[in-house]
Design a protein around this motif. Sequence first.
Motif, mmCIF file in Angstrom:
data_model
loop_
_atom_site.group_PDB
_atom_site.id
_atom_site.type_symbol
_atom_site.label_atom_id
_atom_site.label_comp_id
_atom_site.label_asym_id
_atom_site.label_seq_id
_atom_site.Cartn_x
_atom_site.Cartn_y
_atom_site.Cartn_z
ATOM 1 N N ARG A 55 31.050 18.490 44.456
ATOM 2 C CA ARG A 55 32.048 18.201 43.417
ATOM 3 C C ARG A 55 33.061 19.329 43.301
ATOM 4 N N HIS A 58 35.364 18.961 46.136
ATOM 5 C CA HIS A 58 36.232 17.805 45.869
ATOM 6 C C HIS A 58 37.336 18.170 44.876
ATOM 7 N N PHE A 63 37.409 17.527 49.780
ATOM 8 C CA PHE A 63 36.324 16.602 50.103
ATOM 9 C C PHE A 63 36.697 15.202 49.613
ATOM 10 N N PRO A 64 37.584 14.523 50.348
ATOM 11 C CA PRO A 64 38.071 13.222 49.889
ATOM 12 C C PRO A 64 36.990 12.133 49.850
ATOM 13 N N TYR A 66 34.037 12.416 48.536
ATOM 14 C CA TYR A 66 33.040 12.734 47.515
ATOM 15 C C TYR A 66 32.594 11.495 46.739
ATOM 16 N N GLU A 67 33.527 10.658 46.331
ATOM 17 C CA GLU A 67 33.173 9.475 45.544
ATOM 18 C C GLU A 67 32.181 8.605 46.301
#
Length: 72
Positions: A55, A58, A63-64, A66-67
């Motif tokens: 997180r 992100h 860190f695209p 992450y979701e």
Amino acid sequence: MAAAEFCKEKGATTIGLVAIPDTPLANAVDYCISTGREKHSFDTFFVHLQLLTARFIHNYGEFPDYEHLQKN
């Protein structure tokens, strides 16, 4: 404890990962994540630590995916 107190004195937001809530460290930090005492709590600790680290990465735009990671 000393590290948490030092960081708070410098104005940092502190986060603690602990097994047992309501301990001195848990009470000293701004945010406390408790993993519990269950059989696999050690594994849970590392999952929480990895998600927390991801997180932070992100939040800095590094860190695209992450979701997708946190949903799975």
